[in-house]
Motif scaffolding. Structure first.
Motif: not given
Length: 261
Positions: A229-234
């Motif tokens: 999720g957003q963790n990987f986008l970060n």
């Protein structure tokens, strides 16, 4: 208070980022993750494609197609397919986007050998080349590829940061990275059902057909530890990628992640 929250979020980001790197097929082995993963895929290569179709009821083909469509507007001519395995995504990308050349790299010689057999049968050796290659040290110059694809491979990187940095390095300005990876649904009941399937059914089927239950248990463990999720986008953003976005597929069982240079 705002500063404290920012620090907590950053620490959580780091924990999610590096927990992934510690998941290995065999904790008792003295080999590093990279060597273990290569051996594991060599051992299950002969059943890998069959089990992908069987365990996903063929839906994985549609997931791959949706990921490749993220590159349609770019119309890339030269594409790098990282963790190419038996070459499924490389072949599909060539057919869908009419690319001029695709280079597929993987650390598993067993998977590459099967991929080369496919290319011979399809007459695609001029359009697609499969090479032994490591995501952490990609043997190509800076700003070389129009686009990069990775399907179900980033969670097997020994060093996620380094792998993403290398892909960013060899991508041309204006180029795009598309990552397809398993994820965990957010709906609680569906998530429990998926956890049961990946914890119990998948390793059992892997043991029955591929004679390697531990390999499919690792594949499940690596999904659980992956910073989705957003963790990987970060993490992608930390590596330099911009215009990052994600698309959840099949209620969140799988996710497409995209970023540009």
């Amino acid at each position: 208070m705002a500063d404290l929250q920012a620090i907590i979020q950053y620490l959580c980001h780091l924990m999610a980022k590096f927990a992934h790197d510690e998941v290995v097929p065999n904790r008792q082995s003295e080999q590093g993750k990279k060597e273990q993963v290569a051996e594991m895929f060599n051992s299950i290569a002969f059943r890998y494609d069959f089990l992908n179709r069987f365990l996903t009821a063929g839906v994985d083909i549609q997931w791959r197609k949706k990921a490749i469509r993220q590159l349609q507007s770019l119309q890339p001519k030269l594409v790098l397919d990282v963790a190419t395995g038996t070459g499924d995504v490389a072949i599909m990308t060539h057919r869908m986007l009419q690319t001029e050349k695709i280079i597929g790299i993987d650390i598993s010689e067993g998977m590459l050998a099967l991929g080369r057999e496919k290319l011979t049968k399809l007459g695609l050796h001029d359009a697609i080349e499969l090479q032994t290659g490591d995501s952490e040290t990609i043997n190509f110059p800076d700003q070389h590829f129009d686009a990069i694809t990775v399907a179900y491979g980033v969670r097997n990187f020994a060093n996620l940061d380094k792998g993403l940095a290398e892909m960013y390095r060899v991508l041309k300005p204006g180029g795009k990275l598309v990552v397809l990876e398993f994820s965990r649904p957010s709906q609680p009941l569906f998530r429990k059902l998926c956890d049961f399937y990946t914890n119990v059914v998948t390793p059992g089927v892997g043991g029955l057909f591929a004679k390697n239950k531990d390999a499919y248990q690792y594949l499940n463990d690596s999904v659980q530890a992956f910073p989705e999720g957003q963790n990987f986008l970060n993490i992608m953003h930390d590596a330099g990628f911009t215009q990052t976005y994600l698309k959840k597929l099949s209620f969140g069982i799988c996710t497409i992640y995209c970023g540009s240079k």
